[in-house]
Design a protein around this motif. Structure first.
Motif, PDB file in Angstrom:
ATOM      1  N   MET A   1      14.789  60.983   2.534  1.00 36.79           N
ATOM      2  CA  MET A   1      14.170  62.277   2.211  1.00 36.79           C
ATOM      3  C   MET A   1      14.981  62.601   1.123  1.00 36.79           C
ATOM      4  SD  MET A   1      12.879  65.601   4.358  1.00 36.79           S
ATOM      5  CE  MET A   1      14.634  65.992   4.662  1.00 36.79           C
ATOM      6  N   LYS A   2      14.451  63.191   0.123  1.00 40.36           N
ATOM      7  CA  LYS A   2      15.011  63.701  -1.061  1.00 40.36           C
ATOM      8  C   LYS A   2      15.492  65.307  -1.063  1.00 40.36           C
ATOM      9  CE  LYS A   2      15.129  63.670  -5.990  1.00 40.36           C
ATOM     10  NZ  LYS A   2      14.375  63.137  -7.403  1.00 40.36           N
ATOM     11  N   LEU A   3      16.333  66.022  -0.995  1.00 41.44           N
ATOM     12  CA  LEU A   3      16.446  67.378  -0.655  1.00 41.44           C
ATOM     13  C   LEU A   3      16.667  68.114  -2.019  1.00 41.44           C
ATOM     14  CD1 LEU A   3      19.817  67.104   1.631  1.00 41.44           C
ATOM     15  CD2 LEU A   3      17.465  67.625   2.606  1.00 41.44           C
ATOM     16  N   PHE A   4      15.993  69.050  -1.784  1.00 42.05           N
ATOM     17  CA  PHE A   4      15.821  70.063  -2.833  1.00 42.05           C
ATOM     18  C   PHE A   4      15.613  69.098  -4.147  1.00 42.05           C
ATOM     19  CE2 PHE A   4      19.541  71.765  -0.124  1.00 42.05           C
ATOM     20  CZ  PHE A   4      18.631  73.088  -0.056  1.00 42.05           C
ATOM     21  N   PRO A   5      14.169  68.609  -4.197  1.00 47.67           N
ATOM     22  CA  PRO A   5      13.608  67.871  -5.355  1.00 47.67           C
ATOM     23  C   PRO A   5      13.521  69.041  -6.314  1.00 47.67           C
ATOM     24  CG  PRO A   5      12.040  68.557  -3.674  1.00 47.67           C
ATOM     25  CD  PRO A   5      13.209  68.627  -3.095  1.00 47.67           C
ATOM     26  N   LYS A   6      13.804  68.530  -7.726  1.00 49.01           N
ATOM     27  CA  LYS A   6      13.599  69.140  -9.055  1.00 49.01           C
ATOM     28  C   LYS A   6      12.020  69.560  -9.153  1.00 49.01           C
ATOM     29  CE  LYS A   6      15.711  65.605 -11.191  1.00 49.01           C
ATOM     30  NZ  LYS A   6      16.125  64.914 -12.251  1.00 49.01           N
ATOM     31  N   ASN A   7      12.044  70.790  -9.669  1.00 52.68           N
ATOM     32  CA  ASN A   7      10.394  71.268  -9.727  1.00 52.68           C
ATOM     33  C   ASN A   7      10.116  71.884 -11.018  1.00 52.68           C
ATOM     34  OD1 ASN A   7       7.968  72.125  -9.338  1.00 52.68           O
ATOM     35  ND2 ASN A   7       8.551  73.518  -7.409  1.00 52.68           N
ATOM     36  N   ALA A   8       9.215  71.382 -11.692  1.00 52.05           N
ATOM     37  CA  ALA A   8       8.864  72.059 -13.220  1.00 52.05           C
ATOM     38  C   ALA A   8       7.553  72.548 -13.076  1.00 52.05           C
ATOM     39  CB  ALA A   8       9.143  70.823 -14.218  1.00 52.05           C
ATOM     40  N   LYS A   9       7.088  73.702 -13.592  1.00 53.76           N
ATOM     41  CA  LYS A   9       5.664  74.205 -13.334  1.00 53.76           C
ATOM     42  C   LYS A   9       5.338  74.907 -14.870  1.00 53.76           C
ATOM     43  CE  LYS A   9       6.111  75.774  -8.620  1.00 53.76           C
ATOM     44  NZ  LYS A   9       6.104  77.035  -7.587  1.00 53.76           N
ATOM     45  N   LEU A  10       4.092  74.659 -15.115  1.00 56.94           N
ATOM     46  CA  LEU A  10       3.356  75.241 -16.333  1.00 56.94           C
ATOM     47  C   LEU A  10       2.299  75.939 -16.023  1.00 56.94           C
ATOM     48  CD1 LEU A  10       3.325  75.007 -19.537  1.00 56.94           C
ATOM     49  CD2 LEU A  10       1.904  73.123 -19.081  1.00 56.94           C
ATOM     50  N   VAL A  75       2.069  81.038 -22.751  1.00 55.32           N
ATOM     51  CA  VAL A  75       2.391  80.041 -21.986  1.00 55.32           C
ATOM     52  C   VAL A  75       3.766  80.197 -21.082  1.00 55.32           C
ATOM     53  CG1 VAL A  75       3.659  78.858 -23.644  1.00 55.32           C
ATOM     54  CG2 VAL A  75       2.848  77.533 -21.601  1.00 55.32           C
ATOM     55  N   ARG A  76       3.891  79.893 -19.800  1.00 54.96           N
ATOM     56  CA  ARG A  76       4.953  80.346 -19.154  1.00 54.96           C
ATOM     57  C   ARG A  76       5.417  78.838 -18.163  1.00 54.96           C
ATOM     58  NH1 ARG A  76       3.107  83.838 -15.642  1.00 54.96           N
ATOM     59  NH2 ARG A  76       3.425  82.603 -13.626  1.00 54.96           N
ATOM     60  N   ILE A  77       6.834  78.692 -18.573  1.00 52.29           N
ATOM     61  CA  ILE A  77       7.387  77.512 -17.882  1.00 52.29           C
ATOM     62  C   ILE A  77       8.541  77.934 -16.972  1.00 52.29           C
ATOM     63  CG2 ILE A  77       8.838  75.496 -18.575  1.00 52.29           C
ATOM     64  CD1 ILE A  77       8.053  76.011 -21.380  1.00 52.29           C
ATOM     65  N   GLU A  78       8.511  77.190 -15.608  1.00 54.14           N
ATOM     66  CA  GLU A  78       9.353  77.657 -14.644  1.00 54.14           C
ATOM     67  C   GLU A  78      10.044  76.370 -14.325  1.00 54.14           C
ATOM     68  OE1 GLU A  78       7.559  79.560 -11.275  1.00 54.14           O
ATOM     69  OE2 GLU A  78       6.852  81.154 -12.548  1.00 54.14           O
ATOM     70  N   TYR A  79      11.397  76.361 -13.795  1.00 54.64           N
ATOM     71  CA  TYR A  79      12.056  75.187 -13.565  1.00 54.64           C
ATOM     72  C   TYR A  79      12.875  75.743 -12.158  1.00 54.64           C
ATOM     73  CZ  TYR A  79      15.224  71.292 -13.182  1.00 54.64           C
ATOM     74  OH  TYR A  79      15.885  70.268 -12.912  1.00 54.64           O
ATOM     75  N   GLY A  82      13.188  72.388  -5.251  1.00 60.75           N
ATOM     76  CA  GLY A  82      12.418  72.758  -4.064  1.00 60.75           C
ATOM     77  C   GLY A  82      11.346  73.873  -4.179  1.00 60.75           C
ATOM     78  N   ASP A  83      11.238  74.988  -3.537  1.00 59.66           N
ATOM     79  CA  ASP A  83      10.343  76.177  -3.656  1.00 59.66           C
ATOM     80  C   ASP A  83      10.780  77.205  -4.478  1.00 59.66           C
ATOM     81  OD1 ASP A  83       8.657  74.841  -1.871  1.00 59.66           O
ATOM     82  OD2 ASP A  83       9.208  75.656  -0.154  1.00 59.66           O
ATOM     83  N   GLU A  84      11.945  77.098  -4.809  1.00 57.57           N
ATOM     84  CA  GLU A  84      12.816  78.261  -5.851  1.00 57.57           C
ATOM     85  C   GLU A  84      12.825  77.810  -7.167  1.00 57.57           C
ATOM     86  OE1 GLU A  84      16.692  81.272  -5.936  1.00 57.57           O
ATOM     87  OE2 GLU A  84      16.473  79.360  -4.655  1.00 57.57           O
ATOM     88  N   THR A  85      12.140  78.444  -8.070  1.00 56.14           N
ATOM     89  CA  THR A  85      11.707  78.259  -9.487  1.00 56.14           C
ATOM     90  C   THR A  85      12.283  79.531 -10.219  1.00 56.14           C
ATOM     91  OG1 THR A  85       9.547  78.793  -9.518  1.00 56.14           O
ATOM     92  CG2 THR A  85      10.224  76.547  -9.242  1.00 56.14           C
TER      93      THR A  85
END
Length: 311
Positions: A1-10, A75-79, A82-85
């Protein structure tokens, strides 16, 4: 299981009357580049340019492509992990165009951070014979419609009354030029600083770079001058550049420390030797960043340049 996976949102935003509609397109493939820098030319130190972004989105349908080509879209970009961006960019779309490809449509978006407030803010007001400069500055800063950080602390007064009528940017440029002040728009906040009484480095914002560095760091030393005539002095300026895993908290103006003890004895050995020969606890101030990212797979980096802060 991958802990704290990277997360990119658009997210794409569109203004409908007094409301703003938000659409989440994080499930699509997209690439982005966000750039920000402090002015390097001392002659332009009282001016600022907004943060810019280029976003490429793949697979938007025709209705969405037409919608974001209209006015009042953003446009908004978040990175994050996990659930924290963290938001790394939100700005108005200045130029949008789409081109067909063999696997679908590619849409390129060019946006500028808070560009609308920066470009179209106006200020018109008259003051009596004697007025506190801080009061005038506060009024002009508020006209941008952005959060304000006013670090001016002197007790100067404008004597003889004054009338202002024009673009907020032009008026603020003039006040800063006349009263030795600096201003810029930094990550959504308009900031004003006193160049005669510069603030101390805010160490609560300190970012430590070590294991996160992917390439570099490299150090350049240049000889600069200040003063004129017999008062002219030469001093060494050290600048450090590096590429790191993306750190959303890194922005121009943020203090940086390089944890030399965490570097290996590889490409950073020369830098480590050079830095420790002076002071391994030296603080550098970030003066430019470029956040780059891709959603498939999620690969995001931050390119940074810094200048040593003389305490």
């Amino acid at each position: 299981m991958k802990l704290f996976p990277k997360n990119a949102k658009l997210f794409l935003l569109a203004k409908e009357g007094d409301k703003v509609e938000q659409a989440d397109f994080s499930n699509l493939d997209f690439d982005f580049t966000v750039s920000a820098k402090l002015p390097l030319d001392k002659k332009d130190k009282n001016k600022s340019e907004p943060i810019t972004a280029q976003v490429i989105v793949y697979g938007l349908n025709e209705e969405t492509r037409n919608k974001i080509s209209a006015k009042e879209t953003a446009v908004r970009i978040e990175y994050g992990y996990g659930d924290e961006t963290w938001e790394i960019f939100e700005g108005l779309n200045i130029n949008v165009f789409s081109v067909p490809e063999s696997v679908g449509w590619r849409t390129e978006i060019y946006a500028k951070h808070n560009w609308e407030a920066y470009k179209k803010s106006f200020f018109s007001k008259s003051y009596e014979e004697e007025i506190d400069l801080k009061k005038v500055l506060d009024d002009v800063l508020k006209s941008f419609g952005l959060p304000v950080s006013n670090l001016y602390s002197r007790s100067d007064k404008i004597i003889g009354g004054c009338i202002f009528d024009g673009e907020s940017r032009t008026i603020l440029d003039g006040l800063c030029r006349d009263w030795s002040l600096n201003w810029r728009i930094e990550h959504g906040t308009i900031k004003l600083e006193d160049s005669l009484n510069p603030p101390l480095v805010d160490r609560t914002r300190l970012v430590v770079l070590g294991p996160s560095i992917l390439s570099g760091p490299t150090m350049d030393e240049t000889l600069e001058e200040e003063g004129e005539g017999k008062k002219k002095k030469e001093f060494v300026v050290r600048r450090v550049s590096a590429t790191s895993m993306m750190i959303p908290q890194l922005w121009p103006g943020v203090p940086v420390k390089f944890d030399v003890e965490s570097f290996g004895k590889t490409s950073s050995s020369i830098f480590t030797k050079k830095l420790t020969s002076f002071d391994k606890n030296a603080i550098f101030i970030c003066d430019s960043i470029t956040h780059k990212g891709s959603s498939r797979p999620i690969e995001c980096t931050t390119e940074i340049t810094t200048k040593e802060e003389k305490i």
